[in-house]
Scaffold this motif. Structure first.
Motif, short mmCIF file in Angstrom:
data_model
loop_
_atom_site.label_atom_id
_atom_site.label_comp_id
_atom_site.label_asym_id
_atom_site.label_seq_id
_atom_site.Cartn_x
_atom_site.Cartn_y
_atom_site.Cartn_z
N HIS A 178 0.86 -1.20 0.00
CA HIS A 178 0.00 0.00 0.00
C HIS A 178 0.89 1.25 0.00
O HIS A 178 0.87 2.05 0.94
CB HIS A 178 -0.91 0.01 1.23
N PRO A 179 1.71 1.42 -1.04
CA PRO A 179 2.69 2.53 -1.03
C PRO A 179 2.08 3.92 -0.93
O PRO A 179 2.73 4.85 -0.45
CB PRO A 179 3.43 2.34 -2.36
N THR A 180 0.83 4.08 -1.38
CA THR A 180 0.20 5.41 -1.32
C THR A 180 -0.14 5.83 0.11
O THR A 180 -0.47 6.99 0.35
CB THR A 180 -1.09 5.44 -2.16
N LEU A 181 -0.04 4.89 1.05
CA LEU A 181 -0.39 5.19 2.43
C LEU A 181 0.83 5.54 3.29
O LEU A 181 0.68 5.99 4.43
CB LEU A 181 -1.12 4.01 3.08
N ILE A 182 2.04 5.35 2.75
CA ILE A 182 3.25 5.49 3.56
C ILE A 182 3.42 6.91 4.11
O ILE A 182 3.68 7.09 5.31
CB ILE A 182 4.49 5.07 2.75
N ASP A 183 3.27 7.91 3.27
CA ASP A 183 3.42 9.30 3.73
C ASP A 183 2.44 9.62 4.85
O ASP A 183 2.79 10.24 5.85
CB ASP A 183 3.23 10.28 2.58
#
Length: 402
Positions: A232-237
């Motif tokens: 879920h890379p879009t959630l990292i920030d």
């Protein structure tokens, strides 16, 4: 020694009459205030400073002239009582303020305050004031408004109008506090008298927020911080913002957004909270340091730590638009993070701040220390704040009844 008199100025008008002024003399210097009246020379008694019987409606006109003099006398008396000593310039300023109807108009003063807040970088306050000003104008159907009209009855009717449009206690409270702050500023600046203050009768404190403060446990915080989000890379920030907020005493989104690399010195973060202007010096704990290192390695070339503001020079409107857009996206992503990490309580930007305070409370940290760490202005705010949070300790204590 000060003297007050109405006089005929020797500058003939096109009508052949002369304007009548109120003259105030002090230490052989005079200031003049024009009245609405004019007169021919034979209609004016220079010694008495009044209309003669030759003037139409002379009794009525003289009564109004006496009222002008009484008003000036009252202004001077108030200055004498407040200061003891005053200058002619102070008399002139106070009287012009007293007699100028435009000085009492609410909207121009409100717009001036909004402009000052924007100039001072208080973008959040400016936005709220602008929204409330728009709301009041709608309530008034665009009609002009003076401070004299802001009475308890006006505020009650405005409250009813807001509720009829779905307004909640918390939202109405924000608007009323905004109007109260404006009124207090007007009083401090001498624009209106303290005896007009409507909030001695109308109590803003009755408006309570309908929202419930939510907090999650320290175990859930660590679960979110350590969860593998590679799928879920879009959630990292957004996970980073949440964890960073928790480990920096509940730093809010607006302050994270504008946090600069220059604010980080050695093992400390130095910043001024945008909401309260409180100064913070925060020790960087390992979880926060890990996040700082993550973004430092990106070397994006801006002065900001987080990739929320993508360029250095932004106008007030651009900053506000970006903040609102990104805060909405942040809260939406936090809901996704909660689902992915199987956190039962809903997550939002303020859950990090609430959780920080609640975790300290559950660890037995004194309320005054929690208050100082949050930047609250007094202990009562923190006590009310903590009272609304998780009651796990109370629930556990009740188990002795079983």
């Amino acid at each position: 020694m000060i003297s007050i008199k109405t006089v005929l100025r020797k500058k003939k008008l096109l009508t052949g009459k002369y304007p009548i002024f109120l003259r105030i003399t002090m230490n052989r210097k005079s200031i003049f205030f024009r009245t609405p009246y004019t007169a021919f020379e034979n209609e004016w008694d220079a010694n008495q400073g009044m209309f003669t019987v030759k003037a139409n409606n002379h009794l009525h006109k003289n009564r109004l002239l006496f009222k002008f003099m009484d008003r000036a006398t009252s202004v001077i008396t108030e200055l004498e009582q407040e200061k003891g000593y005053y200058t002619l310039e102070e008399v002139e300023g106070a009287l012009r303020l007293e007699t100028n109807p435009n000085s009492k108009l609410l909207y121009p003063f409100w717009e001036e305050i909004i402009a000052e807040q924007r100039l001072a970088g208080r973008t959040g306050n400016a936005r709220v004031h602008a929204e409330v000003l728009t709301s009041v104008k709608r309530f008034r159907n665009g009609k002009e408004l003076t401070f004299f009209q802001i009475t308890p009855e006006f505020l009650e009717k405005y409250e009813v109008w807001l509720r009829s449009r779905g307004g909640t206690g918390g939202g109405i409270g924000v608007k009323m506090r905004c109007i109260r702050a404006l009124f207090n500023t007007a009083i401090r600046r001498g624009l209106v008298k303290d005896n007009l203050y409507p909030f001695r009768v109308y109590k803003v404190s009755k408006h309570k927020s309908n929202g419930v403060k939510r907090a999650i446990s320290i175990e859930d915080i660590h679960k979110i911080a350590g969860f593998d989000l590679s799928e879920h890379p879009t959630l990292i920030d957004y996970r980073n913002y949440f964890v960073f907020s928790f480990f920096t005493r509940g730093m809010n989104f607006a302050d994270m957004m504008t946090l600069e690399w220059n604010d980080i010195v050695d093992d400390k973060i130095y910043y001024v909270r945008s909401k309260t202007k409180s100064k913070f010096q925060i020790k960087i704990l390992p979880p926060a340091q890990k996040i700082i290192d993550f973004y430092r390695a990106q070397n994006r070339g801006t002065k900001y730590v987080f990739p929320i503001l993508l360029q250095d020079k932004m106008t007030f409107s651009h900053l506000e638009n970006r903040k609102r857009k990104m805060l909405k996206r942040y809260n939406n992503r936090l809901k996704e993070i909660g689902e992915v990490c199987e956190i039962t309580k809903p997550l939002s930007s303020y859950v990090a701040r609430h959780s920080y305070a609640n975790c300290l409370k559950q660890k037995g940290i004194a309320t005054d220390i929690i208050s100082e760490s949050l930047g609250h202005q007094n202990l009562a705010i923190t006590q009310a704040y903590l009272k609304e949070l998780d009651n796990t300790l109370v629930d556990e204590a009740m188990e002795v009844l079983l």
